[in-house]
Motif scaffolding. Structure first.
Motif, PDB file in Angstrom:
ATOM      1  N   GLU A 180      -9.662  -3.113   0.666  1.00 19.03           N
ATOM      2  CA  GLU A 180      -9.234  -1.869   0.368  1.00 19.03           C
ATOM      3  C   GLU A 180      -7.837  -2.163  -1.451  1.00 19.03           C
ATOM      4  O   GLU A 180      -7.577  -2.872  -1.478  1.00 19.03           O
ATOM      5  CB  GLU A 180      -7.895  -2.313   1.393  1.00 19.03           C
ATOM      6  N   THR A 181      -8.203  -1.048  -1.660  1.00 16.97           N
ATOM      7  CA  THR A 181      -7.912  -0.864  -3.017  1.00 16.97           C
ATOM      8  C   THR A 181      -5.807  -0.517  -2.694  1.00 16.97           C
ATOM      9  O   THR A 181      -5.240  -0.037  -1.964  1.00 16.97           O
ATOM     10  CB  THR A 181      -8.070   0.386  -3.547  1.00 16.97           C
ATOM     11  N   VAL A 182      -5.058  -1.625  -3.435  1.00 17.31           N
ATOM     12  CA  VAL A 182      -2.854  -1.551  -2.978  1.00 17.31           C
ATOM     13  C   VAL A 182      -3.247  -1.931  -4.310  1.00 17.31           C
ATOM     14  O   VAL A 182      -3.414  -1.770  -5.516  1.00 17.31           O
ATOM     15  CB  VAL A 182      -3.709  -3.587  -2.699  1.00 17.31           C
ATOM     16  N   GLY A 183      -1.594  -1.479  -4.255  1.00 12.87           N
ATOM     17  CA  GLY A 183      -0.197  -2.059  -5.306  1.00 12.87           C
ATOM     18  C   GLY A 183       0.047  -3.363  -5.500  1.00 12.87           C
ATOM     19  O   GLY A 183      -0.207  -3.814  -3.822  1.00 12.87           O
ATOM     20  N   ARG A 184      -0.023  -4.109  -6.384  1.00  7.67           N
ATOM     21  CA  ARG A 184       0.483  -5.378  -6.918  1.00  7.67           C
ATOM     22  C   ARG A 184       1.626  -5.355  -7.693  1.00  7.67           C
ATOM     23  O   ARG A 184       1.164  -4.953  -9.127  1.00  7.67           O
ATOM     24  CB  ARG A 184      -0.785  -5.962  -6.782  1.00  7.67           C
ATOM     25  N   PHE A 185       2.641  -6.314  -7.461  1.00  4.65           N
ATOM     26  CA  PHE A 185       3.410  -6.571  -8.168  1.00  4.65           C
ATOM     27  C   PHE A 185       2.995  -8.593  -8.610  1.00  4.65           C
ATOM     28  O   PHE A 185       3.458  -8.802  -7.529  1.00  4.65           O
ATOM     29  CB  PHE A 185       4.685  -6.640  -7.870  1.00  4.65           C
ATOM     30  N   ALA A 186       3.428  -8.603  -9.664  1.00  2.00           N
ATOM     31  CA  ALA A 186       3.215 -10.384 -10.662  1.00  2.00           C
ATOM     32  C   ALA A 186       4.107 -10.642 -11.383  1.00  2.00           C
ATOM     33  O   ALA A 186       4.717 -10.607 -11.824  1.00  2.00           O
ATOM     34  CB  ALA A 186       1.135 -10.588 -11.088  1.00  2.00           C
ATOM     35  N   VAL A 203       0.631  -1.816 -14.959  1.00  2.00           N
ATOM     36  CA  VAL A 203       0.332  -2.515 -12.717  1.00  2.00           C
ATOM     37  C   VAL A 203      -0.400  -2.554 -12.449  1.00  2.00           C
ATOM     38  O   VAL A 203      -0.600  -1.231 -11.749  1.00  2.00           O
ATOM     39  CB  VAL A 203       2.211  -2.043 -12.503  1.00  2.00           C
ATOM     40  N   PRO A 204      -1.729  -2.651 -12.899  1.00  2.00           N
ATOM     41  CA  PRO A 204      -2.768  -2.709 -11.986  1.00  2.00           C
ATOM     42  C   PRO A 204      -2.924  -2.798 -11.172  1.00  2.00           C
ATOM     43  O   PRO A 204      -2.112  -3.913 -10.679  1.00  2.00           O
ATOM     44  CB  PRO A 204      -4.020  -3.738 -13.490  1.00  2.00           C
ATOM     45  N   PRO A 205      -3.937  -2.348 -10.305  1.00  2.00           N
ATOM     46  CA  PRO A 205      -3.879  -2.276  -9.135  1.00  2.00           C
ATOM     47  C   PRO A 205      -5.367  -3.581  -8.495  1.00  2.00           C
ATOM     48  O   PRO A 205      -5.515  -4.076  -9.579  1.00  2.00           O
ATOM     49  CB  PRO A 205      -5.321  -1.069  -8.147  1.00  2.00           C
ATOM     50  N   SER A 206      -4.828  -3.069  -7.448  1.00  2.00           N
ATOM     51  CA  SER A 206      -5.341  -4.480  -7.040  1.00  2.00           C
ATOM     52  C   SER A 206      -6.471  -3.985  -5.465  1.00  2.00           C
ATOM     53  O   SER A 206      -6.607  -3.565  -4.790  1.00  2.00           O
ATOM     54  CB  SER A 206      -4.953  -6.136  -7.140  1.00  2.00           C
ATOM     55  N   LEU A 207      -7.314  -5.341  -4.970  1.00  2.33           N
ATOM     56  CA  LEU A 207      -8.153  -5.385  -3.612  1.00  2.33           C
ATOM     57  C   LEU A 207      -7.367  -6.572  -2.690  1.00  2.33           C
ATOM     58  O   LEU A 207      -6.933  -7.420  -2.947  1.00  2.33           O
ATOM     59  CB  LEU A 207      -9.655  -5.341  -4.593  1.00  2.33           C
ATOM     60  N   TRP A 208      -7.682  -5.561  -1.227  1.00  2.70           N
ATOM     61  CA  TRP A 208      -7.151  -7.059  -0.292  1.00  2.70           C
ATOM     62  C   TRP A 208      -7.770  -6.353   0.725  1.00  2.70           C
ATOM     63  O   TRP A 208      -7.651  -5.570   1.168  1.00  2.70           O
ATOM     64  CB  TRP A 208      -5.778  -6.618  -0.090  1.00  2.70           C
ATOM     65  N   ARG A 262       1.554  -0.957   0.021  1.00  7.82           N
ATOM     66  CA  ARG A 262      -0.124  -0.307   0.070  1.00  7.82           C
ATOM     67  C   ARG A 262       1.073   1.443  -0.042  1.00  7.82           C
ATOM     68  O   ARG A 262       2.314   1.156   0.279  1.00  7.82           O
ATOM     69  CB  ARG A 262      -1.355  -0.189   1.486  1.00  7.82           C
ATOM     70  N   ARG A 263       0.141   2.469  -1.349  1.00  6.57           N
ATOM     71  CA  ARG A 263       0.592   3.573  -0.392  1.00  6.57           C
ATOM     72  C   ARG A 263       0.485   4.474   0.574  1.00  6.57           C
ATOM     73  O   ARG A 263      -0.983   4.552   0.533  1.00  6.57           O
ATOM     74  CB  ARG A 263       0.641   3.939  -2.273  1.00  6.57           C
ATOM     75  N   ARG A 264       1.182   4.837   1.824  1.00  6.12           N
ATOM     76  CA  ARG A 264       0.266   5.286   2.566  1.00  6.12           C
ATOM     77  C   ARG A 264      -0.443   6.334   2.025  1.00  6.12           C
ATOM     78  O   ARG A 264       0.236   7.817   1.468  1.00  6.12           O
ATOM     79  CB  ARG A 264       1.486   5.819   4.232  1.00  6.12           C
ATOM     80  N   GLY A 265      -1.760   7.017   2.779  1.00  2.13           N
ATOM     81  CA  GLY A 265      -2.640   8.252   2.230  1.00  2.13           C
ATOM     82  C   GLY A 265      -3.021   8.007   0.975  1.00  2.13           C
ATOM     83  O   GLY A 265      -3.651   9.207   0.153  1.00  2.13           O
ATOM     84  N   TRP A 266      -2.899   7.372  -0.270  1.00  2.00           N
ATOM     85  CA  TRP A 266      -3.684   6.525  -1.219  1.00  2.00           C
ATOM     86  C   TRP A 266      -5.337   6.066  -1.144  1.00  2.00           C
ATOM     87  O   TRP A 266      -4.999   5.468  -0.425  1.00  2.00           O
ATOM     88  CB  TRP A 266      -2.890   5.986  -2.022  1.00  2.00           C
ATOM     89  N   GLY A 267      -5.809   6.576  -2.194  1.00  2.64           N
ATOM     90  CA  GLY A 267      -7.095   5.925  -2.701  1.00  2.64           C
ATOM     91  C   GLY A 267      -7.217   5.634  -3.654  1.00  2.64           C
ATOM     92  O   GLY A 267      -5.929   5.286  -4.260  1.00  2.64           O
ATOM     93  N   PRO A 268      -8.154   5.353  -4.031  1.00  2.00           N
ATOM     94  CA  PRO A 268      -8.223   4.006  -5.153  1.00  2.00           C
ATOM     95  C   PRO A 268      -8.108   5.494  -6.656  1.00  2.00           C
ATOM     96  O   PRO A 268      -7.225   4.194  -7.692  1.00  2.00           O
ATOM     97  CB  PRO A 268      -9.503   3.764  -5.064  1.00  2.00           C
ATOM     98  N   ASP A 269      -8.827   6.519  -6.781  1.00  2.00           N
ATOM     99  CA  ASP A 269      -8.467   6.795  -7.736  1.00  2.00           C
ATOM    100  C   ASP A 269      -6.735   7.068  -7.692  1.00  2.00           C
ATOM    101  O   ASP A 269      -6.142   7.632  -8.899  1.00  2.00           O
ATOM    102  CB  ASP A 269      -8.940   8.182  -7.384  1.00  2.00           C
ATOM    103  N   ASP A 270      -6.102   7.389  -6.735  1.00  2.00           N
ATOM    104  CA  ASP A 270      -4.415   7.870  -6.748  1.00  2.00           C
ATOM    105  C   ASP A 270      -3.700   6.406  -7.450  1.00  2.00           C
ATOM    106  O   ASP A 270      -3.323   6.834  -8.109  1.00  2.00           O
ATOM    107  CB  ASP A 270      -3.889   7.803  -5.457  1.00  2.00           C
ATOM    108  N   TYR A 271      -3.980   5.131  -7.419  1.00  2.00           N
ATOM    109  CA  TYR A 271      -3.665   4.023  -7.368  1.00  2.00           C
ATOM    110  C   TYR A 271      -4.401   3.708  -9.714  1.00  2.00           C
ATOM    111  O   TYR A 271      -2.999   3.621  -9.889  1.00  2.00           O
ATOM    112  CB  TYR A 271      -4.169   2.855  -6.680  1.00  2.00           C
TER     113      TYR A 271
END
Length: 445
Positions: free
Chosen positions: A420-426, A412-417, A388-397
């Motif tokens: 919560e919207t989060v960053g994800r590397f595969a 690098v599309p975001p995902s949900l955890w 997660r990027r602290r302070g970010w919401g879904p639109d920021d991702y």
């Protein structure tokens, strides 16, 4: 015209195969824009092949994001070897099929040698076998159909509606499969996103009647976070209750080839059925799923199709007909590109390539842990990293992700955890660079 068409199409294919690195491409046009660009390409009369090839190269191809790019880090990437792609082209040039031993014994024998290799890595007995199908959804459907029919035969009641034990992180294709098979899910809550024997036992304690349970499904590498379920514990429970034990390893099952991950798959040897998608982490082209059964005879009892014109396919008990192990009849010999590539590169090269994704994930997790504005959500088990990027919401991702793709940096599309919207590397591609990862993370500042 035929000679010219063959030369020009093969020249285009040759150029694409030689691209290194593979371009990411944008795929940004709208449906209306693409419909307009493709309008009239198909008409009453034929067109010059070079004109159609030009439409493909200028319109179609640039609007398909290349999942085999080393900068494709979303969903589950692909990274087919050049050897597998070249051999896939050869396979297509002959319209080679793999329906039965009678029609394609050479192709079936080569595919089976790969299936035996995978079964051996999984710890399944020497009699295990199956076939290659189109993907994880087809594999799950075929395997659970066998689980259902086997349970009905054992119970002597073909009318009763059956249930299957699944965890909350089971792949969406499992839910779809159960609906199609008219089976119900006994959903086990998994607080840590991992199906364990303890969680299953707790769910069973709340259920007064388990006589309608036919199977349990465990996941060897969840698609969102790369979590491997408690295969040993869940498999032991399945044996205790005489349930079919199916392991969905579509994404993460290839981790059995990595020495550093071997312990995570303890218990896989208990599986009654197991799937693994080589078009994911075994570097084969789309589409390819290895479907294996501990006792293939049970699959034949479910899937063998009978018709007067098909009787000629079954003249010897020793013959192996891939059509008998899944819901399909017609099929291409989709396991051959993997067979060719494994033979060309050797199994050790595959082990090394799988380990690269594991290393990339671990090094990325370490980078994230060093940044005050980023937070690692959980330690990666396989090749997927959530943060997660602290302070970010879904639109920021979304803005961040779209900018990275627009600039050609990465997909690098975001995902949900947990909502919560989060960053994800595969990570999957062996050529992905940590320099690219650093650039992606720099743009979160």
């Amino acid at each position: 015209m035929t000679d010219q068409m063959i030369r020009h199409v093969l020249a285009y294919a040759d150029g694409r195969l030689r691209r290194d690195p593979v371009p990411l491409d944008r795929g940004t046009k709208t449906m209306a824009e693409l419909d307009g660009l493709l309008a009239g390409v198909i008409g009453r009369h034929g067109r010059d092949p070079d004109e159609v090839l030009d439409v493909y190269s200028s319109v179609v191809a640039p609007n398909v994001i290349s999942t085999d790019s080393s900068r494709f880090l979303g969903f589950i990437p692909a990274a087919p070897t050049k050897a597998s792609l070249v051999f896939d082209a050869l396979l297509s040039s002959a319209s080679l099929q793999g329906i039965s031993w009678l029609e394609a014994s050479g192709a079936v024998a080569a595919e089976n040698s790969v299936l035996r290799l995978i079964a051996g890595e999984a710890g399944l007995p020497t009699g295990a076998g199956g076939c290659f199908v189109s993907g994880g959804s087809a594999g799950n459907l075929s395997a659970l159909a066998v689980a259902r029919e086997t349970a009905k035969r054992r119970a002597g009641d073909g009318r009763r509606r059956l249930r299957v034990v699944v965890g909350t992180e089971a792949h969406s294709s499992i839910t779809s499969t159960l609906r199609l098979l008219e089976m119900d899910a006994l959903v086990v809550r998994t607080p840590d996103h991992r199906l364990t024997a303890g969680a299953v036992s707790a769910a069973l304690a709340e259920d007064p009647d388990l006589s309608d349970v036919a199977a349990v499904v465990a996941t060897a590498g969840t698609a969102n976070a790369g979590i491997v379920d408690d295969l040993a514990g869940v498999g032991a429970l399945a044996r205790e209750h005489q349930w079919w034990f199916h392991v969905d390893g579509a994404y993460g099952g290839a981790g059995i080839f990595a020495p550093s991950l071997r312990d995570r798959y303890r218990g896989l040897e208990l599986a009654d059925s197991f799937i693994l998608d080589p078009h994911k982490w075994l570097f084969a082209p789309y589409d390819c799923c290895a479907l294996l059964y501990r006792q293939p005879v049970l699959a034949r009892a479910t899937h063998t199709q009978h018709a007067p014109y098909l009787d000629a396919l079954r003249t010897e008990d020793s013959e192996w007909n891939p059509t008998d192990y899944a819901y399909h009849l017609t099929r291409r010999a989709r396991g051959l590109p993997l067979w060719f590539s494994l033979a060309v590169h050797g199994v050790d090269a595959y082990r090394d390539a799988v380990e690269v994704a594991v290393r990339l994930a671990r090094e990325t997790a370490e980078l994230i842990a060093q940044e005050d504005h980023l937070e690692l959500i959980r330690e990666p088990e396989l090749g997927i990293v959530l943060f997660r990027r602290r302070g970010w919401g879904p639109d920021d991702y979304l803005v961040w992700s779209r900018r990275l793709h627009r600039d050609g940096t990465a997909f690098v599309p975001p995902s949900l955890w947990e909502g919560e919207t989060v960053g994800r590397f595969a990570f999957l591609h062996p050529d992905t660079s940590m320099d690219v990862v650093r650039e992606i993370l720099r743009q979160t500042r």
